[in-house]
Design an enzyme around this catalytic site. Structure first.
Site, short mmCIF file in Angstrom:
data_model
loop_
_atom_site.label_atom_id
_atom_site.label_comp_id
_atom_site.label_asym_id
_atom_site.label_seq_id
_atom_site.Cartn_x
_atom_site.Cartn_y
_atom_site.Cartn_z
N THR A 151 1.34 -0.37 5.79
CA THR A 151 1.42 -1.20 4.60
C THR A 151 1.79 -2.60 5.04
O THR A 151 2.47 -2.79 6.05
CB THR A 151 2.46 -0.66 3.60
N GLY A 152 1.32 -3.59 4.30
CA GLY A 152 1.63 -4.97 4.66
C GLY A 152 0.43 -5.87 4.50
O GLY A 152 -0.51 -5.56 3.76
N THR B 169 0.84 -1.20 0.00
CA THR B 169 0.00 0.00 0.00
C THR B 169 0.87 1.25 0.00
O THR B 169 1.89 1.29 0.68
CB THR B 169 -0.88 0.02 1.26
N ARG C 68 -12.38 -9.23 -1.46
CA ARG C 68 -11.48 -9.15 -0.30
C ARG C 68 -11.06 -7.71 -0.07
O ARG C 68 -10.74 -6.97 -1.00
CB ARG C 68 -10.25 -10.02 -0.52
N VAL C 69 -11.04 -7.28 1.19
CA VAL C 69 -10.60 -5.94 1.56
C VAL C 69 -9.57 -6.07 2.67
O VAL C 69 -9.76 -6.83 3.62
CB VAL C 69 -11.79 -5.07 2.04
N GLY C 70 -8.48 -5.33 2.54
CA GLY C 70 -7.45 -5.33 3.56
C GLY C 70 -7.63 -4.18 4.53
O GLY C 70 -8.72 -3.63 4.69
#
Length: 315
Positions: free
Chosen positions: A201-202, A150, A178-180
């Site tokens: 981020t990750g 990200t 899918r959502v992070g």
């Protein structure tokens, strides 16, 4: 004082553009949006915007968020498609009192009705990478997932206004829908202009277990420097998650307070870009050090050359 810090080397050109705007007394939101758009628009970055890698069905679904640290206004989109700059849609949504977080077809419809341009965001290069991965999975039965970088930014302007933003195409080969963590307040981002902000981020599935962006801001509020806050939150949670869950995915966070001090912590090797008034401006490598500390070193020209060659290598 002004400053901006961002995840990954891919953000650096945008950070340089934001630096010039901030020095000219631009609003933090304008400078940050400009910087993130530059990442979204560049076709060789495989995890953000145009050229981002698609889900398992070949559809490029994108997530983004924007937050104003003065008003706490938040706008976000998840699973949006065919929109060149998800960060701009998220920012416009932040002005809505209701329905400010849109997902899937609803997010795309909002963007179309609001007059945002429509564009096929799946490049031919990204499609070829997706096809090759499908072939590899069929032949080797390996896990399909790879990449979840990200772009996240924290920005401070000369009037001590602060914003934070994120943008991502998410996990390559993810399941549809899918959502992070990137569009989720507290996990992917958080900012309070009276304190500071943080962005992550990750691996989103693990980041959202800890709400680390919010925790870092609260640690700064308690008196910790941004670096100390990042170290405490990231390494403490990495240890806790490993004990409780059995493992911890890769994650990294950047932070800046309202005085322009900044910090970074990571449980992997991680690059970031930062620029502050009368101070540092450049790309750096961070990695875990001893005793829950972070080692930060400038990027070498050799690394930069190898990076450019790698991201533009023939598919």
């Amino acid at each position: 004082m002004w400053g901006i810090i961002a995840t990954w080397r891919m953000a650096h050109d945008g950070v340089l553009a934001a630096k010039e705007m901030l020095a000219a007394d631009a609003f933090a939101g304008d400078a940050m949006e400009t910087a993130i758009k530059m990442v979204e628009d560049y076709p060789y970055y495989k995890s953000v915007g145009y050229g981002g890698l698609p889900n398992e069905t070949g559809i490029l679904e994108m997530d983004a968020a924007y937050m104003d640290g003065t008003t706490f206004a938040i706008g976000a989109v998840a699973g949006i498609t065919d929109v060149p700059n998800p960060i701009a849609v998220a920012r416009q949504l932040s002005h809505e009192k209701f329905n400010s977080f849109r997902v899937g077809a609803g997010a795309t419809q909002y963007a179309m009705l609001a007059g945002f341009p429509r564009k096929n965001m799946l490049t031919e290069r990204a499609r070829r990478i997706w096809e090759k991965r499908c072939e590899e999975i069929a032949k080797t039965n390996l896990s399909p997932y790879d990449g979840h970088d990200t772009v996240g930014m924290v920005c401070l302007d000369q009037n001590q206004r602060m914003t934070v933003g994120t943008s991502s195409s998410g996990l390559f080969m993810k399941k549809a829908g899918r959502v992070g963590d990137s569009p989720l307040s507290g996990s992917g981002f958080y900012v309070d202009a009276e304190i500071g902000g943080a962005a992550a981020t990750g691996l989103g599935e693990d980041l959202m277990k800890g709400c680390l962006s919010y925790e870092i801001v609260q640690l700064m509020a308690s008196g910790l420097t941004p670096q100390a806050a990042c170290d405490k939150a990231v390494y403490g949670f990495t240890e806790k998650l490993t004990q409780r869950y059995g493992k911890a995915g890769a994650f990294s966070l950047v932070a800046m307070n309202n005085q322009g001090q900044w910090g970074v912590a990571t449980n992997v090797e991680f690059t970031f870009s930062v620029a502050v008034k009368d101070g540092v401006c450049g790309i750096f490598m961070a990695k875990p050090g001893g005793n829950q500390t972070t080692v930060i070193e400038p990027i070498t020209q050799e690394w930069l050359d190898a990076y450019e060659k790698r991201i533009k290598a023939p598919v």
